[in-house]
Enzyme design. Structure first.
Site, PDB file in Angstrom:
ATOM      1  N   HIS A 194      76.950  91.172 -61.823  1.00 28.02           N
ATOM      2  CA  HIS A 194      77.938  90.091 -61.821  1.00 28.02           C
ATOM      3  C   HIS A 194      79.141  90.512 -60.970  1.00 28.02           C
ATOM      4  O   HIS A 194      79.628  91.634 -61.095  1.00 28.02           O
ATOM      5  CB  HIS A 194      78.378  89.790 -63.261  1.00 28.02           C
ATOM      6  CG  HIS A 194      79.307  88.636 -63.357  1.00 28.02           C
ATOM      7  ND1 HIS A 194      78.872  87.326 -63.308  1.00 28.02           N
ATOM      8  CD2 HIS A 194      80.654  88.572 -63.460  1.00 28.02           C
ATOM      9  CE1 HIS A 194      79.912  86.511 -63.395  1.00 28.02           C
ATOM     10  NE2 HIS A 194      80.998  87.242 -63.493  1.00 28.02           N
TER      11      HIS A 194
ATOM     12  N   ASP B 250      76.953  86.406 -69.477  1.00 30.05           N
ATOM     13  CA  ASP B 250      77.763  87.501 -68.915  1.00 30.05           C
ATOM     14  C   ASP B 250      78.495  88.330 -69.975  1.00 30.05           C
ATOM     15  O   ASP B 250      79.610  88.820 -69.726  1.00 30.05           O
ATOM     16  CB  ASP B 250      78.779  86.934 -67.897  1.00 30.05           C
ATOM     17  CG  ASP B 250      78.092  86.243 -66.724  1.00 30.05           C
ATOM     18  OD1 ASP B 250      76.959  86.631 -66.392  1.00 30.05           O
ATOM     19  OD2 ASP B 250      78.688  85.321 -66.150  1.00 30.05           O
TER      20      ASP B 250
ATOM     21  N   GLY C  75      69.807  87.069 -51.442  1.00 30.35           N
ATOM     22  CA  GLY C  75      68.917  88.169 -51.809  1.00 30.35           C
ATOM     23  C   GLY C  75      69.291  89.514 -51.226  1.00 30.35           C
ATOM     24  O   GLY C  75      68.427  90.383 -51.075  1.00 30.35           O
TER      25      GLY C  75
HETATM   26  C1  GAR Z   1      76.090  88.617 -55.941  1.00 31.48           C
HETATM   27  O1  GAR Z   1      77.441  88.765 -55.622  1.00 31.48           O
HETATM   28  C2  GAR Z   1      75.892  88.647 -57.440  1.00 31.48           C
HETATM   29  O2  GAR Z   1      76.761  89.516 -58.092  1.00 31.48           O
HETATM   30  C3  GAR Z   1      76.197  87.208 -57.790  1.00 31.48           C
HETATM   31  O3  GAR Z   1      75.603  86.456 -56.776  1.00 31.48           O
HETATM   32  C4  GAR Z   1      75.596  87.216 -55.561  1.00 31.48           C
HETATM   33  C5  GAR Z   1      74.187  87.233 -55.045  1.00 31.48           C
HETATM   34  O4  GAR Z   1      74.146  87.820 -53.763  1.00 31.48           O
HETATM   35  N1  GAR Z   1      75.693  86.869 -59.092  1.00 31.48           N
HETATM   36  C6  GAR Z   1      76.258  85.983 -59.869  1.00 31.48           C
HETATM   37  O5  GAR Z   1      77.260  85.370 -59.571  1.00 31.48           O
HETATM   38  C7  GAR Z   1      75.564  85.788 -61.199  1.00 31.48           C
HETATM   39  N2  GAR Z   1      76.367  85.031 -62.062  1.00 31.48           N
HETATM   40  P1  GAR Z   1      72.752  88.221 -53.123  1.00 31.48           P
HETATM   41  O6  GAR Z   1      71.834  86.988 -53.226  1.00 31.48           O
HETATM   42  O7  GAR Z   1      73.080  88.533 -51.684  1.00 31.48           O
HETATM   43  O8  GAR Z   1      72.202  89.391 -53.874  1.00 31.48           O
END
Ligand code: GAR
Length: 192
Positions: free
Chosen positions: A114, A150, A20
């Site tokens: 993404h 995506d 998060g």
């Molecule tokens: C982020 O890097 C986001 O871009 C990725 O998950 C991570 C979440 O980090 N999203 C995906 O891979 C979606 N397919 P966070 O929980 O610290 O925000």
């Protein structure tokens, strides 16, 4: 999208599954006067999602749905979104795929971040794939969510250099740092 005056911020829900850091960053952004959105709800498919801690800290309503039955779950979420008058959805590390029906109900009002330069590396393990392919650059993308994973229209992208010494950990950290700049910038772009 309609113009904002600052008083009528768009009520927004953030969907998360993990740490998060983007959620926390969006909360911070939403509190700035010029931000077009307010964060009114966080939804997670996992009750253990670390990011939920920020909901407690910032007193944001949180709901957990297990997604065992997608249609049933999405109907419950749609009811909740209506009740909370949510007008905009930001996916931030949300690892479930939303149905065509759900996306249609929020047509053009769901965006995602993404960790790659889409259309390159849709799906999972983007940094790992970039590293094993010896890519010199990677990046992050904010895009509209459509029924095709995506693949929705790109709102903004940031290109990031991969150094020879980069590891999965360093690259993840480097990209996240840029995601935290890109997501608010993309939201500003949409509403302006
Ligand atoms: C982020 O890097 C986001 O871009 C990725 O998950 C991570 C979440 O980090 N999203 C995906 O891979 C979606 N397919 P966070 O929980 O610290 O925000």
């Amino acid at each position: 999208m309609e113009k904002l005056t600052g008083l009528n911020k768009f009520k927004t829900a953030v969907f998360i599954s993990g740490t998060g850091s983007n959620f926390k960053n969006l909360i911070r952004f939403s509190k700035i006067k010029k931000s077009p959105i307010s964060i009114n709800l966080v939804i997670s498919n996992l009750d253990k999602a670390k990011g939920l801690i920020h909901a407690n800290k910032f007193k944001i309503k949180k709901k957990i749905f297990n997604f065992h039955n997608i249609i049933h779950t999405e109907n419950k979420i749609l009811t909740l979104l209506k009740k909370e008058k949510i007008k905009f959805i930001c996916l931030a590390g949300f690892m479930k795929i939303l149905s065509k029906n759900f996306i249609k109900r929020f047509n053009g009002k769901i965006i995602n971040i993404h960790p790659s330069l889409l259309p390159k590396y849709k799906g999972l393990n983007t940094h790992h794939r970039a590293l094993i392919n010896g890519d010199k650059f990677t990046g992050c993308t904010v895009h509209y969510v459509t029924e095709k994973l995506d693949s929705g229209k790109i709102i903004m992208q940031k290109k990031i250099k991969i150094d020879d010494k980069d590891t999965l950990i360093s690259l993840t950290k480097k990209v996240l740092k840029q995601e935290h700049k890109l997501y608010p910038a993309a939201i500003m772009k949409i509403f302006n």
